[in-house]
Design a protein around this motif. Sequence first.
Motif, PDB file in Angstrom:
ATOM      1  N   ASP A   1      -0.777 -16.600 -31.429  1.00  0.00           N
ATOM      2  CA  ASP A   1      -0.537 -16.741 -29.995  1.00  0.00           C
ATOM      3  C   ASP A   1      -0.765 -18.169 -29.522  1.00  0.00           C
ATOM      4  O   ASP A   1      -0.021 -18.686 -28.689  1.00  0.00           O
ATOM      5  CB  ASP A   1      -1.442 -15.799 -29.203  1.00  0.00           C
ATOM      6  N   VAL A   2      -1.787 -18.806 -30.057  1.00  0.00           N
ATOM      7  CA  VAL A   2      -2.088 -20.182 -29.649  1.00  0.00           C
ATOM      8  C   VAL A   2      -0.987 -21.130 -30.101  1.00  0.00           C
ATOM      9  O   VAL A   2      -0.589 -22.036 -29.372  1.00  0.00           O
ATOM     10  CB  VAL A   2      -3.463 -20.623 -30.214  1.00  0.00           C
TER      11      VAL A   2
ATOM     12  N   PRO B   1       1.115 -22.412 -26.399  1.00  0.00           N
ATOM     13  CA  PRO B   1      -0.014 -23.312 -26.168  1.00  0.00           C
ATOM     14  C   PRO B   1      -0.552 -23.260 -24.733  1.00  0.00           C
ATOM     15  O   PRO B   1      -1.688 -23.623 -24.473  1.00  0.00           O
ATOM     16  CB  PRO B   1       0.538 -24.701 -26.489  1.00  0.00           C
TER      17      PRO B   1
ATOM     18  N   ARG C   1      -1.450 -20.701 -23.203  1.00  0.00           N
ATOM     19  CA  ARG C   1      -2.447 -19.635 -23.122  1.00  0.00           C
ATOM     20  C   ARG C   1      -3.807 -20.041 -23.686  1.00  0.00           C
ATOM     21  O   ARG C   1      -4.728 -19.227 -23.710  1.00  0.00           O
ATOM     22  CB  ARG C   1      -1.951 -18.398 -23.873  1.00  0.00           C
ATOM     23  N   ARG C   2      -3.915 -21.253 -24.146  1.00  0.00           N
ATOM     24  CA  ARG C   2      -5.197 -21.711 -24.697  1.00  0.00           C
ATOM     25  C   ARG C   2      -6.252 -21.770 -23.604  1.00  0.00           C
ATOM     26  O   ARG C   2      -5.953 -21.903 -22.417  1.00  0.00           O
ATOM     27  CB  ARG C   2      -5.061 -23.121 -25.286  1.00  0.00           C
ATOM     28  N   ARG C   3      -7.485 -21.694 -24.062  1.00  0.00           N
ATOM     29  CA  ARG C   3      -8.587 -21.873 -23.118  1.00  0.00           C
ATOM     30  C   ARG C   3      -8.641 -23.334 -22.690  1.00  0.00           C
ATOM     31  O   ARG C   3      -8.292 -24.227 -23.449  1.00  0.00           O
ATOM     32  CB  ARG C   3      -9.917 -21.492 -23.756  1.00  0.00           C
TER      33      ARG C   3
ATOM     34  N   GLU D   1     -10.006 -26.961 -22.035  1.00  0.00           N
ATOM     35  CA  GLU D   1     -10.969 -27.779 -22.772  1.00  0.00           C
ATOM     36  C   GLU D   1     -12.186 -28.054 -21.906  1.00  0.00           C
ATOM     37  O   GLU D   1     -12.090 -28.173 -20.687  1.00  0.00           O
ATOM     38  CB  GLU D   1     -10.331 -29.095 -23.190  1.00  0.00           C
TER      39      GLU D   1
END
Length: 84
Positions: A6-7, A11, A13-15, A17
């Motif tokens: 998924d990441v 991209p 949907r990433r947490r 930073e």
Amino acid sequence: MPSLKDVVLHPDRRRAEVPAERVDLRQPIWLGIAAWTVALVVAVVLEATSTVTGGRFVAIACAGLALGGVGLWWEHRNRTRYHG
């Protein structure tokens, strides 16, 4: 936590930073320069008393001082980027 697939595929949907911590790097750089200055004095004394010959330790201490100067220059140029 999203899967690796998924990441890679999404991209967005990433947490988010973690923001960089605001720090002042001048103090540790100056402490390093002070330590290399002490090492240079010790190396010069050892060289003068012929305990150690060749000048290698003096050259290493001078290199440490030079790298400390480069560190101060870098810190001055990039302070706004990491200190905000």
